[in-house]
Design a protein around this motif. Sequence first.
Motif, PDB file in Angstrom:
ATOM      1  N   ARG A  11      73.785  19.726  30.110  1.00 60.67           N
ATOM      2  CA  ARG A  11      74.552  20.165  31.287  1.00 60.67           C
ATOM      3  C   ARG A  11      74.487  21.684  31.451  1.00 60.67           C
ATOM      4  NH1 ARG A  11      76.128  18.706  34.657  1.00 60.67           N
ATOM      5  NH2 ARG A  11      78.327  18.281  34.875  1.00 60.67           N
ATOM      6  N   HIS A  12      74.133  22.377  30.336  1.00 59.19           N
ATOM      7  CA  HIS A  12      74.093  23.842  30.349  1.00 59.19           C
ATOM      8  C   HIS A  12      73.011  24.273  29.357  1.00 59.19           C
ATOM      9  CE1 HIS A  12      75.567  27.983  30.486  1.00 59.19           C
ATOM     10  NE2 HIS A  12      75.576  27.991  29.158  1.00 59.19           N
ATOM     11  N   ALA A  13      72.167  25.215  29.774  1.00 62.09           N
ATOM     12  CA  ALA A  13      71.069  25.657  28.895  1.00 62.09           C
ATOM     13  C   ALA A  13      71.027  27.182  28.841  1.00 62.09           C
ATOM     14  CB  ALA A  13      69.739  25.108  29.399  1.00 62.09           C
ATOM     15  N   GLU A  14      70.992  27.723  27.623  1.00 59.56           N
ATOM     16  CA  GLU A  14      70.821  29.165  27.424  1.00 59.56           C
ATOM     17  C   GLU A  14      69.416  29.339  26.869  1.00 59.56           C
ATOM     18  OE1 GLU A  14      74.401  30.593  25.412  1.00 59.56           O
ATOM     19  OE2 GLU A  14      75.611  29.848  27.096  1.00 59.56           O
ATOM     20  N   ILE A  15      68.533  29.794  27.736  1.00 60.00           N
ATOM     21  CA  ILE A  15      67.080  29.676  27.530  1.00 60.00           C
ATOM     22  C   ILE A  15      66.485  30.974  27.015  1.00 60.00           C
ATOM     23  CG2 ILE A  15      64.914  29.309  28.797  1.00 60.00           C
ATOM     24  CD1 ILE A  15      66.488  27.442  30.682  1.00 60.00           C
ATOM     25  N   PHE A  16      65.728  30.876  25.911  1.00 60.02           N
ATOM     26  CA  PHE A  16      65.015  32.038  25.355  1.00 60.02           C
ATOM     27  C   PHE A  16      63.660  32.203  26.042  1.00 60.02           C
ATOM     28  CE2 PHE A  16      66.799  30.856  20.885  1.00 60.02           C
ATOM     29  CZ  PHE A  16      67.992  31.499  21.147  1.00 60.02           C
ATOM     30  N   PHE A  17      63.227  33.458  26.169  1.00 62.45           N
ATOM     31  CA  PHE A  17      61.810  33.709  26.468  1.00 62.45           C
ATOM     32  C   PHE A  17      61.341  34.903  25.660  1.00 62.45           C
ATOM     33  CE2 PHE A  17      61.517  37.273  29.679  1.00 62.45           C
ATOM     34  CZ  PHE A  17      62.867  37.566  29.766  1.00 62.45           C
ATOM     35  N   ASP A  18      60.012  35.018  25.524  1.00 58.25           N
ATOM     36  CA  ASP A  18      59.384  36.024  24.666  1.00 58.25           C
ATOM     37  C   ASP A  18      58.606  37.033  25.514  1.00 58.25           C
ATOM     38  OD1 ASP A  18      60.192  34.963  22.175  1.00 58.25           O
ATOM     39  OD2 ASP A  18      58.440  33.649  22.028  1.00 58.25           O
ATOM     40  N   PRO A  19      59.282  38.024  26.128  1.00 57.34           N
ATOM     41  CA  PRO A  19      58.576  38.915  27.051  1.00 57.34           C
ATOM     42  C   PRO A  19      57.361  39.609  26.435  1.00 57.34           C
ATOM     43  CG  PRO A  19      60.833  39.688  26.637  1.00 57.34           C
ATOM     44  CD  PRO A  19      60.718  38.335  26.054  1.00 57.34           C
ATOM     45  N   GLN A  20      57.462  40.026  25.151  1.00 59.45           N
ATOM     46  CA  GLN A  20      56.339  40.778  24.568  1.00 59.45           C
ATOM     47  C   GLN A  20      55.052  39.957  24.503  1.00 59.45           C
ATOM     48  OE1 GLN A  20      59.294  41.581  21.619  1.00 59.45           O
ATOM     49  NE2 GLN A  20      58.318  43.533  21.118  1.00 59.45           N
ATOM     50  N   ALA A  21      55.200  38.646  24.351  1.00 60.37           N
ATOM     51  CA  ALA A  21      54.010  37.793  24.284  1.00 60.37           C
ATOM     52  C   ALA A  21      53.286  37.758  25.632  1.00 60.37           C
ATOM     53  CB  ALA A  21      54.402  36.375  23.870  1.00 60.37           C
ATOM     54  N   HIS A  22      54.010  38.032  26.708  1.00 66.53           N
ATOM     55  CA  HIS A  22      53.403  38.047  28.044  1.00 66.53           C
ATOM     56  C   HIS A  22      52.947  39.456  28.423  1.00 66.53           C
ATOM     57  CE1 HIS A  22      54.891  34.062  27.983  1.00 66.53           C
ATOM     58  NE2 HIS A  22      56.154  34.447  27.979  1.00 66.53           N
ATOM     59  N   LEU A  23      53.758  40.447  28.107  1.00 65.05           N
ATOM     60  CA  LEU A  23      53.390  41.839  28.391  1.00 65.05           C
ATOM     61  C   LEU A  23      52.070  42.178  27.698  1.00 65.05           C
ATOM     62  CD1 LEU A  23      56.955  43.429  27.967  1.00 65.05           C
ATOM     63  CD2 LEU A  23      55.662  43.268  30.108  1.00 65.05           C
ATOM     64  N   ALA A  24      51.881  41.661  26.488  1.00 66.83           N
ATOM     65  CA  ALA A  24      50.664  41.935  25.715  1.00 66.83           C
ATOM     66  C   ALA A  24      49.416  41.361  26.396  1.00 66.83           C
ATOM     67  CB  ALA A  24      50.798  41.349  24.303  1.00 66.83           C
ATOM     68  N   ARG A  25      49.619  40.362  27.274  1.00 69.63           N
ATOM     69  CA  ARG A  25      48.476  39.745  27.967  1.00 69.63           C
ATOM     70  C   ARG A  25      48.349  40.285  29.394  1.00 69.63           C
ATOM     71  NH1 ARG A  25      49.300  34.900  29.416  1.00 69.63           N
ATOM     72  NH2 ARG A  25      51.553  34.804  29.185  1.00 69.63           N
ATOM     73  N   GLY A  26      49.124  41.314  29.706  1.00 68.95           N
ATOM     74  CA  GLY A  26      49.042  41.909  31.038  1.00 68.95           C
ATOM     75  C   GLY A  26      49.880  41.202  32.081  1.00 68.95           C
ATOM     76  N   VAL A  27      50.772  40.332  31.639  1.00 67.94           N
ATOM     77  CA  VAL A  27      51.683  39.658  32.584  1.00 67.94           C
ATOM     78  C   VAL A  27      53.012  40.403  32.555  1.00 67.94           C
ATOM     79  CG1 VAL A  27      52.815  37.475  33.186  1.00 67.94           C
ATOM     80  CG2 VAL A  27      50.525  37.448  32.161  1.00 67.94           C
ATOM     81  N   GLY A  28      53.409  40.946  33.680  1.00 69.31           N
ATOM     82  CA  GLY A  28      54.555  41.858  33.738  1.00 69.31           C
ATOM     83  C   GLY A  28      55.900  41.165  33.616  1.00 69.31           C
TER      84      GLY A  28
END
Length: 333
Positions: free
Chosen positions: A86-103
């Motif tokens: 009913r409720h989700a506190e979602i993690f993401f890994d920005p550095q894994a994307h920034l390192a591939r050129g995804v802002g």
Amino acid sequence: MPLPKAELHLHIEGTLEPELAFALAARNGVTLPYADTEELRKAYEFADLQSFLNLYYGLMAVLRTEDDFADLADAYLARAAAQGVRHAEIFFDPQAHLARGVGMGTVVAGLGRALDRSEAVHGVSTQLIMCFLRDESAGSAMETLEAAKPYLAPRGPIIGVGLDSAEVGHPPAKFAEVYGAAAALGLRRVAHAGEEGPPAYITEALDVLGAERIDHGLRCMEDPELVDRLVRDRVPLTLCPLSNVRLRAVDVLAEHPLPKMLDAGLLCTVNSDDPAYFGGYAGDNFRAVREALGLSPERLRELARNSFVASFLEHDEERRARYIAEVEAYEFR
Ligand code: ADE
Ligand code: ZN
């Protein structure tokens, strides 16, 4: 109807199912080092956390556009809803994307689009937590926090920071400064600790980082004084039973310490971590612990109640109370 629950330990990149990975690869002209979904699934044999992380970071190559991140989150939220989340506190890994050129803007806009409509489409309320990769430098974490400033609550969807990736050899104290800066910005703080790393990392995450929840925390059971402290201070632990089996933190599910942890009075929750890789979503983890550990309906209700008690819903206590009332009224069949 499934038992209502909150998901508090979920890496959105870990919800990338093989079918979606191949669809995104085709859409973005990315060549994967696997012939098909069957061959990819066969690679999901992990010796430890690092062997999983190698595959997990590699497969992220297919995530390139705002639409990709929106589709990824939307697919997760549909699955989660079907399993009673009913409720989700979602993690993401920005550095894994920034390192591939995804802002940062691309990632947050895509995830944010799916999260914004989640309540209307899936009946799931959401919050976003960005994790620092602990095997990267403290300076890189600080740069990532800086890059995230336009997307922090209340203006943006990011309400907190976390710490993940390879644990052993990367103690929490390395990130004292960036956690201090995050706290000064009003962000909530969680950290992975005691998954593969020693109980001392849990203590350090509490004392040095000011962590409000511990992700995993399994190895606290090796330190009775630490258990006493976690019980006394009602520090939530976000356990991920299927993950623990697949990453060999425990040998078999029947030997998972969850029942002992509940008996000790710890505020445990059950979550899915990286469900596309570990054999199941939140409801699957609940079913697995019920079957393998023989948890009673009242223990399952306690776990579901704990998930809402431990969630960062302080801005909407009415909602928390409503969710908990749903848990109390749930009838087990
Ligand atoms: N990143 C994704 N899943 C993780 C886990 N179980 N532990 C540490 N870092 C992770
Ligand atoms: Zn995790």
